[in-house]
Structure formats: C-alpha cells, structure tokens
Design an enzyme around this catalytic site. Sequence first.
Site, PDB file in Angstrom:
ATOM      1  N   ASP A  69       5.159  -1.576   4.082  1.00 15.99           N
ATOM      2  CA  ASP A  69       4.587  -2.461   5.057  1.00 15.99           C
ATOM      3  C   ASP A  69       3.343  -3.244   4.183  1.00 15.99           C
ATOM      4  O   ASP A  69       3.232  -4.578   4.635  1.00 15.99           O
ATOM      5  CB  ASP A  69       4.190  -1.774   6.450  1.00 15.99           C
ATOM      6  CG  ASP A  69       4.677  -0.867   6.489  1.00 15.99           C
ATOM      7  OD1 ASP A  69       5.639   0.558   5.942  1.00 15.99           O
ATOM      8  OD2 ASP A  69       4.575   0.000   7.778  1.00 15.99           O
TER       9      ASP A  69
ATOM     10  N   ASP B 256      -4.689  -2.905   6.115  1.00 13.28           N
ATOM     11  CA  ASP B 256      -3.935  -4.052   7.768  1.00 13.28           C
ATOM     12  C   ASP B 256      -4.856  -5.239   7.335  1.00 13.28           C
ATOM     13  O   ASP B 256      -4.367  -5.520   7.975  1.00 13.28           O
ATOM     14  CB  ASP B 256      -3.865  -3.000   8.868  1.00 13.28           C
ATOM     15  CG  ASP B 256      -2.596  -1.413   8.274  1.00 13.28           C
ATOM     16  OD1 ASP B 256      -1.938  -2.365   8.097  1.00 13.28           O
ATOM     17  OD2 ASP B 256      -2.615  -0.986   8.847  1.00 13.28           O
TER      18      ASP B 256
HETATM   19  N1  GLY Z   1       2.717  -1.190   9.475  1.00 17.23           N
HETATM   20  C1  GLY Z   1       3.275  -0.166  10.255  1.00 17.23           C
HETATM   21  C2  GLY Z   1       4.596  -0.149  10.773  1.00 17.23           C
HETATM   22  O1  GLY Z   1       5.685  -1.264  10.759  1.00 17.23           O
HETATM   23  O2  GLY Z   1       4.933   0.005  11.960  1.00 17.23           O
END
Ligand code: GLY
Length: 404
Positions: A175, A115
Amino acid sequence: MITKKLFFMAGLAVFLSSSKQYEAMTSVIDRGVRRSAEQAMFMAKAMEFDNDSLPRSYTEQRGLIKSDSHWWCSGFFPGELWYLYEATGNPKLKSYAEIYTQRVADQQYTTDNHDVGFILMCSFGNAYRLTQSPSYIPILLNGAQALSTRFKPVVGLIRSWDTKTDKWRYPVIIDNMMNLELLEWAAHHSDSIKFAKIASSHARLTMKNHFRCDFSSYHVVSYAPETGAVEKKNTHQGYAHESAWARGQAWGLYGYTMMYRETGDTAYLNHAKGIARFIMSHPNMPKDRVPYWDFNAPDIPHAKRDASAAAIMASAFIELSSLTKGTPDFSKQCLNIAEAQLRTLTSDEYLAKKGTNGGFILKHSVGNLPKGTEVDVPLTYADYYYVEALVRYKTQVLGKCSRK
Ligand code: GLY
C-alpha cells in the site's frame, strides 16, 4: 400476421433485456457522476457541523461510522468532493470540499505512520490541483517532510507501521507505494532532491522484494532495521502469505503507473504492465471484473467481492491505458477492463440508491477479512477511486474538459 407480430414482440423483449449491457459509456459515466454527487452532498450535509469528524463506513445496525483525521482514510471524502466539484462545477461541492479538507490539516505533522501520503494528496493535493492556491503548498511540503522521516537510508524504504512489533521489525506494505505520490509532488514543488531520491529508492526496492515472478505481490515485507536484509514476506489482510490479496494488487498497479507518470522511468512502466497482465489474465477474475477480496480466497466463487479493489484498479487501468497509447493493443485491453469494472460498479448491485447507504456511493467492499472488520460494507476509498475513475474516463478517454 399474428405470428409476425409475436416474433417482433419477442425480438423486442430480448433486445430490451440485453440493452443494459450496451449502455454507452458516456451514459454510464454521467449516471455514476450524478449519483455520486447526490450521495456526497447528502453525506457532507449530514456531517457539516460535526467539526472534527470524517466518514469511515456505514452499517444498518450502527449507522454512519466516523473517524478523526488520524485514521488513514480521512483524506478520501474531501478528495471525493474535489473530484465531484471538478466533474460538475457545483460551487456547493467546492465549499464542502474546502471545509472537509481543512479537517485533515493537522496530519501535515504526523510522523507515526506512512498514511500521511494518502491523507494529504487526496485532500490538499486535489485542492491544489484544482485551485492552484499557494496556501496549500506549505501543508503538502510539511506532509512530505513528515513522511520522509520514516525513511531509513540503510534500509532504503519508508517504514509503514510502528505497531505489530511482535511480528515485524521494519514492516513495509505494498500500500505504501501510494504514499510516494506526495513525495513526487514535493519534488516538483521544492528545491530539495531528497523527496525524489526517497521515492525512487522505495519504489525500486519494493519492485525487487515485494513481487513474485508472476508480478503478484506480497502484502508485508519486513526488513532488518540494522542492515536492510529481508526478514519476512507475509500477509496481514490477505488470505495467506503466498496469496494475492486483491487490494494489494490494485495498490501495486496504481503505484507503479503513478511512478511512471511522475518520473518517465520505463522500469516502472514495465512493472505496471506486468501487474496489469497478472490481474487481467487471472483465472479467478470474475466476468464482471470486480475481484474477489483475494485472488486465492478458498471459497471462490462464493467469496466476497471487493468493490474497493475494483475501483482502484479501474482508475489505474484508465491511466495506464492513456500512458500506453503507443502500444494500442495493450492500451485497449486496459481500457476494456476498466470499462467493465465501471459498468459493474455503476449497476444496482454496487451503486447505492439515492439517500441510502449512509451517503456512501458504493456497496460491497472488504476492509480486513481475516480480522473480520469492515467486511461487505461501504468504504471511503472505494468511493474516492470510483469517482476518480469516472473523472479520468471523462477527461482522458472521452476528452471532455472538467467543469470546475
Ligand atoms: N491501506 C490499508 C488497506 O488497503 O486496507
């Protein structure tokens, strides 16, 4: 005479009741920016002396819920402040943006999750974009270096999580496409060719393994770390392994649009178009264009809506529309859906009233419904992408320059 007057009054009433629908987009955007700036200022003031904290969510019962900088969402509020400074030119928003951006600086060395791309590009990436201050460059390059340690050449992808090892040996989530923007930035701001190579390998294998024939995507694909063979195609936050989790579709749309913008590779453009068509033509997409949390949620039409997915999609659709001017019909379709999403998000149903909602801008997002966490609440990423969409609409569609 009386009858004529009655007809006129009735006509006027019908016109007034439906006129909201026809509010000019310039007015929708201005209203959205104004309210967003008020809310951001309110929240920035509320947490000004809370040195290590960033906003995460809010409920009536718990009040403002905060996080430290390690939480994947820590960069969104600083980024929201930068965008609102860009839209308004207000120096107070700039000074808050600087303060909150510094709160996530320690994440430049984080190697235990993927992230770091979200965290640093939204905060320091926007800071650099708007100020061109060289002081931000090493932080972004350190972050890209930290992220690239999670790439295993034999697999060809960046590993998303080190947790949940009982289920997945090398999990990659859709993601993760968003984190490639940091690598693309680093590729343009350093001599190293590795960042672009990692991004391209990740994007190509994700295209191959995460997507179904209809361009919907799985949430999690897990690989064999020794060989790179696909082991599982699953969900984590969606309704079912074979369903289309709404935010996952939004990440894919945004990710491939961004990759086309950064590289000019038409394979990414064609992929983004495929995802766009899946979203635009889905029979379960509501008329107001804010999706249910999962396109295949079993309780549609009573399922929860996800404002965060709508905001991410709106921002991506505006960019995709700008990048496809050569195919006017498609470009217009993208703009139409983005406009519908922005209109709905800027209505009383979703846009918080001034001074409410803990300073968050939007209501009604869904974090992780299967786990029962952050369901029908405000979330920082909904706000960030909503504000980004407003600014993109202003600059890319209305052609207005930013005020910073
Ligand atoms: N990247 C985590 C979500 O979209 O919940």
